[in-house]
Design an enzyme around this catalytic site. Structure first.
Site, PDB file in Angstrom:
ATOM      1  N   ARG A   1       1.178 -10.906  10.303  1.00 28.37           N
ATOM      2  CA  ARG A   1       2.531 -10.400  10.572  1.00 28.37           C
ATOM      3  C   ARG A   1       3.579 -11.476  10.269  1.00 28.37           C
ATOM      4  O   ARG A   1       4.767 -11.173  10.170  1.00 28.37           O
ATOM      5  CB  ARG A   1       2.699  -9.982  12.035  1.00 28.37           C
ATOM      6  CG  ARG A   1       1.775  -8.898  12.582  1.00 28.37           C
ATOM      7  CD  ARG A   1       1.733  -7.671  11.727  1.00 28.37           C
ATOM      8  NE  ARG A   1       0.610  -7.726  10.820  1.00 28.37           N
ATOM      9  CZ  ARG A   1       0.418  -6.906   9.812  1.00 28.37           C
ATOM     10  NH1 ARG A   1       1.291  -5.957   9.561  1.00 28.37           N
ATOM     11  NH2 ARG A   1      -0.643  -7.012   9.029  1.00 28.37           N
TER      12      ARG A   1
ATOM     13  N   GLN B   1      -8.016  -4.329   8.963  1.00 25.44           N
ATOM     14  CA  GLN B   1      -7.019  -3.949   9.965  1.00 25.44           C
ATOM     15  C   GLN B   1      -7.455  -2.734  10.786  1.00 25.44           C
ATOM     16  O   GLN B   1      -6.609  -2.030  11.348  1.00 25.44           O
ATOM     17  CB  GLN B   1      -5.677  -3.687   9.285  1.00 25.44           C
ATOM     18  CG  GLN B   1      -5.113  -4.904   8.575  1.00 25.44           C
ATOM     19  CD  GLN B   1      -3.727  -4.668   8.000  1.00 25.44           C
ATOM     20  OE1 GLN B   1      -2.741  -4.538   8.728  1.00 25.44           O
ATOM     21  NE2 GLN B   1      -3.640  -4.622   6.689  1.00 25.44           N
TER      22      GLN B   1
ATOM     23  N   ASP C   1      -3.135   7.919   3.822  1.00 27.56           N
ATOM     24  CA  ASP C   1      -2.698   6.565   4.183  1.00 27.56           C
ATOM     25  C   ASP C   1      -3.467   6.104   5.419  1.00 27.56           C
ATOM     26  O   ASP C   1      -3.954   6.921   6.208  1.00 27.56           O
ATOM     27  CB  ASP C   1      -1.197   6.582   4.467  1.00 27.56           C
ATOM     28  CG  ASP C   1      -0.594   5.182   4.496  1.00 27.56           C
ATOM     29  OD1 ASP C   1      -1.295   4.217   4.124  1.00 27.56           O
ATOM     30  OD2 ASP C   1       0.578   5.062   4.888  1.00 27.56           O
ATOM     31  N   GLU C   2      -3.586   4.774   5.607  1.00 26.65           N
ATOM     32  CA  GLU C   2      -4.232   4.173   6.790  1.00 26.65           C
ATOM     33  C   GLU C   2      -5.613   4.786   7.032  1.00 26.65           C
ATOM     34  O   GLU C   2      -5.969   5.154   8.160  1.00 26.65           O
ATOM     35  CB  GLU C   2      -3.348   4.366   8.041  1.00 26.65           C
ATOM     36  CG  GLU C   2      -1.952   3.778   7.918  1.00 26.65           C
ATOM     37  CD  GLU C   2      -1.919   2.260   7.992  1.00 26.65           C
ATOM     38  OE1 GLU C   2      -2.995   1.643   8.000  1.00 26.65           O
ATOM     39  OE2 GLU C   2      -0.815   1.695   8.037  1.00 26.65           O
TER      40      GLU C   2
ATOM     41  N   LYS D   1       0.819  -1.213   0.000  1.00 22.62           N
ATOM     42  CA  LYS D   1       0.000   0.000   0.000  1.00 22.62           C
ATOM     43  C   LYS D   1       0.852   1.261   0.000  1.00 22.62           C
ATOM     44  O   LYS D   1       0.517   2.246  -0.653  1.00 22.62           O
ATOM     45  CB  LYS D   1      -0.954   0.001   1.196  1.00 22.62           C
ATOM     46  CG  LYS D   1      -0.285   0.154   2.541  1.00 22.62           C
ATOM     47  CD  LYS D   1      -1.308   0.234   3.667  1.00 22.62           C
ATOM     48  CE  LYS D   1      -0.630   0.403   4.995  1.00 22.62           C
ATOM     49  NZ  LYS D   1       0.178   1.626   5.103  1.00 22.62           N
ATOM     50  N   THR D   2       1.968   1.252   0.749  1.00 25.15           N
ATOM     51  CA  THR D   2       2.819   2.442   0.801  1.00 25.15           C
ATOM     52  C   THR D   2       3.428   2.727  -0.567  1.00 25.15           C
ATOM     53  O   THR D   2       3.545   3.879  -0.990  1.00 25.15           O
ATOM     54  CB  THR D   2       3.926   2.267   1.852  1.00 25.15           C
ATOM     55  OG1 THR D   2       3.321   1.985   3.113  1.00 25.15           O
ATOM     56  CG2 THR D   2       4.769   3.522   1.968  1.00 25.15           C
TER      57      THR D   2
END
Length: 756
Positions: free
Chosen positions: A636, A276, A245-246, A49-50
């Protein structure tokens, strides 16, 4: 290989834009090349995503669609903002320096510096950090005559902050909370009315001081844009491209700010993952991402489902778990990295066997499979769970670090509790005295403490003798003397129990200390998530003391008195001086702190009903967020994942029998490999089709107790209560004495009996 390192071959002489697009997979490329209008990028865990957000900025600038000054890119941390800016500069050069790439709060502060005077603030207004804000709340509460013991300033400030994040002022907060009139008796709503009074005065005093707290930066920017059309139009024209973002972590105030900035041109590009969204306790609102298409018409949605982190087995486990949530935007993670090892589901007699297994597996992974210790992490639901694991790692001589928190015995509340006990054993311990004499606050300030300690140094008496005879200390006022006398009376009573023959069990003495000192009462009054965590840690320390008492009884007499021996034992776990800076450390953390990180091997411990999912979340109806938290933990892991549970667990001062977490049962059976403890009864592999969890119950009781509506009951931790409801599966709703809300318990496993 992650998206950040993957490079696809490009033709010689390719343009800058072609080189950018060549680095992306098809869905990423679709998102980056999107034209005008709102775009929602649903970016699954580990899907890059980044990279998409960074390349989108670079693409806009490289194609000439945007000038650097027309870009506003929002992140949640200054570190992320700095990294994003550096990546864009590496891709297209220094032209990116004119962009606004920053956090919400930084962007709002810059906007307000130009126009805050329109809201009645000075241009050079002061920004208060959390400590400054808390001091102002304290001043306002004192001005109103609010009792800080009944209404702790931290609790009041937390309520004010939550209200601001919902864009509520004092009047709106009062109406939303249904607070009664000022003259009402203490009860439901009275706390909220007190908060309302402090809130009103706090807002007035902050304006008079021309100061804003962090929440004000968001709220006042929204106020500015809503009230002044020319300001709103100026920033809409300036920021033709807004990227976030996020997005799943945004609150109501942040949502409204983005809406105001992009309402006209609609060029709002948000990246997030509803799977998330785990920070509702910080006011994050998952509805912002779930309802994005409704709020911003003609939205394009792009899903990033290719994962560059984990094996397919781990991803299938995550997919299986999260599929049980209803409120979501479906995604299915996949990878071309291969299936990998099965997920280990490990079952143990108790938390000690679980910790020994984790420690031995860490040793095996490092020695046999070559996984470095810093590539291994252990996740748990609440901080208190780390205690047994930390004790075991110390015994195994395995160096570790605790992320997002402090090692168990180094936490402030644990040090406070130990200091109380240490002063009972050693009356000359001036350091322990100074730590706990005004904790919780009991009107013994620094000046009084200094005079008591100075008198002890002058006369040669130990500090216990000095505070026991405080009237002999020069310079103490009558109020201070009374406060010291009450403290002395408390400590004398506790010391009598510690030195009785036979002496009180350490667990009993510790609980009495925390209760009679008012320490637990003060934490309960805070009404914050942080305070709840500190209470859980103290309950875990009581469990440590209970284990010590039981072992001492089995081992027989010792030369030391119980409390002395207990403190000596605890000191062994607090000595970390042998830890070398060059050691590779395995990592311990709560699941909430794990977001955004990744490890070669992950252990998720305590996967039991009531532990994870947490009982509080079950009672409050937050199961779907707990499942999202599990999804975050699972994703993770890069190569190895182990989820473990215990038949019996001592936690928060009580010992319970727990069902395996429903999340364990939601993983498809073909993905798992079971590690079953054979040394105890209580759980065993079940026959096919015996249930989603895959285990059948053998009740720890000879026969399950049956309860009926109205039965009086006694719980080992919560005390006396009455059954207010009986649900299928022998699940009870019980209201305990002194508690406003009901608790739901599994009757076959809770330490519960009918009152005689």
């Amino acid at each position: 290989m992650t998206p950040e390192t993957e490079l696809r071959p490009v033709q010689p002489g390719a343009t800058q834009v072609e080189r950018l697009l060549a680095d992306l997979n098809p869905p990423q490329r679709e998102a980056v090349r999107h034209g005008e209008g709102p775009l929602l990028v649903l970016a699954g865990a580990g899907s890059g995503k980044t990279r998409v957000l960074t390349y989108r900025i670079a693409y806009l600038l490289a194609t000439g669609q945007a000038l650097p000054s027309e870009v506003l890119a929002i992140t949640f941390t200054n570190k992320a903002a700095g990294e994003m800016r550096e990546r864009v500069e590496r891709l297209i050069g220094g032209a990116s320096r004119a962009m606004w790439v920053m956090t919400f709060h930084s962007a709002c502060a810059r906007i307000l510096r130009a126009d805050a005077q329109r809201l009645g603030y000075k241009r050079a207004f002061t920004i208060y950090d959390e400590a400054d804000s808390l001091r102002m709340v304290k001043r306002c509460a004192e001005e109103l005559g609010v009792d800080p013991k009944r209404f702790p300033p931290r609790a009041v400030r937390a309520q004010i902050s939550a209200a601001k994040n919902q864009l509520l002022d004092a009047d709106a907060y009062s109406e939303a909370s249904g607070a009664p009139g000022r003259g009402a008796q203490a009860g439901p709503g009275y706390f909220e009315e007190t908060v309302t009074d402090v809130f009103r005065l706090y807002e007035r005093r902050m304006l008079e001081a021309s100061a804003m707290d962090f929440d004000d930066l968001l709220v006042r920017t929204v106020n500015l844009l809503e009230l002044f059309e020319d300001v709103r139009e100026r920033y809409r024209r300036s920021f033709r491209w807004v990227l976030v973002d996020e997005y799943q972590d945004t609150n109501r105030a942040q949502y409204r700010l983005l809406q105001l900035l992009s309402e006209e041109h609609g060029n709002l590009f948000v990246v997030g993952d509803d799977f998330q969204s785990i920070y509702s306790f910080r006011s994050a609102d998952i509805r912002n991402i779930l309802e994005f298409e409704r709020d911003f018409t003609q939205t394009t949605v792009v899903k990033l489902e290719q994962n560059y982190r984990s094996t397919q087995t781990i991803l299938d486990a995550a997919n299986g778990i999260i599929a049980n949530n209803r409120g979501q935007k479906p995604k299915h993670l996949w990878t071309d990295a291969g299936r990998g090892e099965p997920v280990t589901l490990a079952e143990f007699d108790d938390e000690h066997a679980e910790a020994r297994y984790v420690a031995s597996e860490i040793e095996r992974l490092t020695s046999e499979e070559g996984i470095p210790r810093d590539g291994i992490a252990v996740f748990y639901r609440v901080n208190a769970q780390s205690r047994v694991l930390e004790d075991t790692l110390v015994r195994f001589d395995l160096p570790y670090q605790v992320i997002g928190g402090t090692k168990f015995y180094e936490r402030a509340e644990i040090k406070d509790a130990i200091a109380y006990l240490s002063l009972l054993v050693n009356p000359a311990d001036a350091v322990s005295f100074a730590r706990i004499v005004n904790s919780p606050r009991r009107g013994i300030g620094e000046t009084t403490q200094a005079r008591l300690l100075s008198h002890a140094n002058t006369t040669g008496e130990d500090i216990w003798e000095v505070f026991s005879g405080a009237d002999r200390t020069p310079g103490l006022g009558s109020s201070a003397m009374r406060s010291v006398a009450r403290f002395a009376e408390l400590m004398r009573g506790l010391r009598e129990r510690a030195e009785a023959d036979p002496p009180a069990p350490v667990a009993e003495l510790l609980r009495a200390t925390l209760t009679e000192s008012g320490y637990l009462e003060a934490l309960n009054a805070e009404r914050t998530v942080e305070a709840e965590g500190r209470i859980e840690n103290l309950e875990e320390l009581i469990s440590v003391a209970g284990e010590f008492d039981a072992n001492r009884e089995l081992e027989g007499d010792s030369e030391l008195r119980p409390l002395e021996e207990f403190l000596a034992q605890v000191s062994l776990y607090t000595d970390q001086d042998s830890l070398r800076a060059t050691d590779s450390l395995c990592t311990l953390m709560t699941l909430h702190n794990a977001k955004g990180l990744e490890y070669d091997a992950v252990f998720m411990i305590g996967c039991e009903e009531g532990v994870f999912p947490h009982m509080r979340s079950l009672e409050e109806g937050n199961l779907e967020e707990e499942r999202r938290l599990c999804y975050v933990g699972v994703t993770r892991a890069r190569q190895r994942l182990c989820m473990s549970f215990a038949r019996r667990r001592s936690l928060h001062g009580g010992r319970g029998y727990n069902l395996p977490s429903r999340f364990v049962g939601e993983i498809p059976e073909e993905l798992v490999e079971r590690h079953l403890s054979t040394s105890a009864t209580g759980w065993a592999p079940s026959a096919p089709g015996a249930g989603a969890v895959g285990f059948e119950r053998r009740s720890p009781h000879a026969s399950p107790l049956e309860f009926e509506l109205g039965d009086d009951v006694v719980h080992a931790t919560f005390g006396e209560g009455v059954v207010t409801g009986v649900e299928p599966g022998n699940v009870l709703a019980v209201r305990f004495a002194g508690e406003a809300a009901e608790r739901k318990l599994m009757a076959d496993y809770a330490p519960l009996r009918k009152a005689s």
